[in-house]
Motif scaffolding. Sequence first.
Motif, PDB file in Angstrom:
ATOM      1  N   TRP A 447       2.530  79.890  44.920  1.00  0.00           N
ATOM      2  CA  TRP A 447       2.524  79.378  43.541  1.00  0.00           C
ATOM      3  C   TRP A 447       1.525  78.220  43.401  1.00  0.00           C
ATOM      4  CZ3 TRP A 447       4.010  74.482  41.666  1.00  0.00           C
ATOM      5  CH2 TRP A 447       4.006  74.369  40.270  1.00  0.00           C
ATOM      6  N   PHE A 448       1.530  77.313  44.376  1.00  0.00           N
ATOM      7  CA  PHE A 448       0.650  76.141  44.281  1.00  0.00           C
ATOM      8  C   PHE A 448      -0.819  76.559  44.253  1.00  0.00           C
ATOM      9  CE2 PHE A 448      -1.009  71.908  45.628  1.00  0.00           C
ATOM     10  CZ  PHE A 448      -0.318  71.122  44.712  1.00  0.00           C
ATOM     11  N   LYS A 449      -1.119  77.641  44.959  1.00  0.00           N
ATOM     12  CA  LYS A 449      -2.501  78.145  44.968  1.00  0.00           C
ATOM     13  C   LYS A 449      -2.941  78.501  43.541  1.00  0.00           C
ATOM     14  CE  LYS A 449      -5.196  81.551  47.565  1.00  0.00           C
ATOM     15  NZ  LYS A 449      -5.972  82.335  46.647  1.00  0.00           N
ATOM     16  N   THR A 450      -2.058  79.136  42.802  1.00  0.00           N
ATOM     17  CA  THR A 450      -2.435  79.515  41.423  1.00  0.00           C
ATOM     18  C   THR A 450      -2.597  78.260  40.552  1.00  0.00           C
ATOM     19  OG1 THR A 450      -0.165  79.738  40.605  1.00  0.00           O
ATOM     20  CG2 THR A 450      -1.136  81.704  41.593  1.00  0.00           C
ATOM     21  N   VAL A 451      -1.767  77.264  40.814  1.00  0.00           N
ATOM     22  CA  VAL A 451      -1.876  76.027  40.033  1.00  0.00           C
ATOM     23  C   VAL A 451      -3.226  75.368  40.306  1.00  0.00           C
ATOM     24  CG1 VAL A 451      -0.881  73.744  39.610  1.00  0.00           C
ATOM     25  CG2 VAL A 451       0.626  75.676  40.087  1.00  0.00           C
ATOM     26  N   SER A 452      -3.574  75.292  41.587  1.00  0.00           N
ATOM     27  CA  SER A 452      -4.846  74.666  41.957  1.00  0.00           C
ATOM     28  C   SER A 452      -6.028  75.450  41.376  1.00  0.00           C
ATOM     29  CB  SER A 452      -4.914  74.585  43.485  1.00  0.00           C
ATOM     30  OG  SER A 452      -6.193  74.207  43.883  1.00  0.00           O
ATOM     31  N   GLU A 453      -5.973  76.780  41.491  1.00  0.00           N
ATOM     32  CA  GLU A 453      -7.082  77.604  40.983  1.00  0.00           C
ATOM     33  C   GLU A 453      -7.259  77.483  39.473  1.00  0.00           C
ATOM     34  OE1 GLU A 453      -6.983  81.039  44.446  1.00  0.00           O
ATOM     35  OE2 GLU A 453      -6.078  81.456  42.497  1.00  0.00           O
ATOM     36  N   ASN A 454      -6.118  77.358  38.769  1.00  0.00           N
ATOM     37  CA  ASN A 454      -6.187  77.279  37.304  1.00  0.00           C
ATOM     38  C   ASN A 454      -6.263  75.845  36.797  1.00  0.00           C
ATOM     39  OD1 ASN A 454      -5.954  80.099  36.917  1.00  0.00           O
ATOM     40  ND2 ASN A 454      -3.760  79.946  37.344  1.00  0.00           N
TER      41      ASN A 454
END
Length: 457
Positions: A447-454
């Motif tokens: 989940w954190f990966k998507t937050v960082s990417e977006n």
Amino acid sequence: MYQFPTNFLWGAAASAPQTEGHALLNGKSPSTWDKWYELAPANFQPNQGPAITSNVYECYADDIKRMQAIGLTSYRTSISWTRLLPDGKNINEEAVSYYRDYFKALNKAHIHPIINLFHFDMPWWLMEKGGWETRESVNAFAFYAQTAFDLFGDLVPQWTTFNEPIVHVECGYLFGYHYPAVVDLKKAVQVGYHTLMAHIAAVEAFKTGGFKGSIGIILNISPTYARSESAADQRAKDAADLLNSKSFLDPCVLGHFPPALIALLSEHQLMPLTEDGDAARIAANPVDFLGLNYYQPRRVQAPTQPKSPAQMPADFYSPYDWPAKKMNHYRGWEIYPEALYDMAVMIKDEYHNIPWYVAENGMGVADEDRFMNAAGMIEDDYRITFMQDHLRQLHRGIAAGSNCFGYHTWTFVDCWSWLNGYTNRYGFYRMALNAPYERSLKKSGLWFKTVSENNGF
Ligand code: BG6
């Protein structure tokens, strides 16, 4: 969609003593944690001492790949004082190679390092002389800081001096959770003062040395909420804020102690010993930025049977058990994301909107293997919800104009936690407790990966 400012740092935090391992190897001398575990292991969780922790000393290169895999753009850890300067004077070359290689690898992976100097790990050689109780500790720390700036300054864009300096004051000198586990309010104040002066001396060395980058401090300044508007409860709130938050926040950011703190300490005959010139040094060395750790609010009410002069914090304020509170029962901490907004606005309004970042926020949960799915992944949806709730409040604070530049969670890989050992887990990665200390990704990491990417969610 909650969109965060451009170049916002998405990261995680850890510390040397909680992750490095090799605690008495490769030239490192003991800290109080290594020695306390040797002297009194019954204080710790069974067989969970500081010797191995997450074995980062061996695993850092692979760990950096794991950071990249979940989109971390920043990482905070600390240097171990007793690894770099085992006797306080002579440099351990093995430590220099280790930290240089580690920090180079972070930079190469485009993971912005924030490097801290002290995370509760007092050298044993200095503790034998009184630790932070002696003024000698101030110069000893300044020498260590200067050495670290000289050796690693080209690789570290942001330095911090201390993590949560009030914690070794209260846990070591009031509540028994850190060595030397004595109970003495007057000593606690002196220890706090020397710690502050050690911080000031390090900032002074950084500024006069002309190093590139910036320097700050990491504080846990949980906002205080009073039971009621009554004068007695409000006095308790003010005392709690002065002693726990403003004691470091004001001198570090504004360059002076709050007059109300000096009045309070004087009234109770608790003023520390100082040296001529200290006030001028404090005034001349404000930090460039702050790291703020936030887990839980502080709720207080008027003390029930205060002694005068005070002998414990309980003589200034008592904890208030708010009936409407929501709890993380594993850790015994209240969950109150709104405080992050209040903190953001306080920094904006009362601390000239200094740049700051959330240096720790997270949820410690016990027995997480219960949540492991058939593929072996821990589905820690509770942690995702916790982070979302806090990020919403942080976003509100930023929208209100607060100058926040990042969000770091505690922590990247499950790590050793002092007297609690591995009871509560916080990581984006689960760590197995046996060699080779394998890491496996949890759902929160994805989940954190998507937050960082977006740059938001
Ligand atoms: C922070 C500390 O206060 O909280 C960390 O900087 C600590 O060292 C973290 O591990 C989480 O708290 P705990 O006690 O559950 O490990």
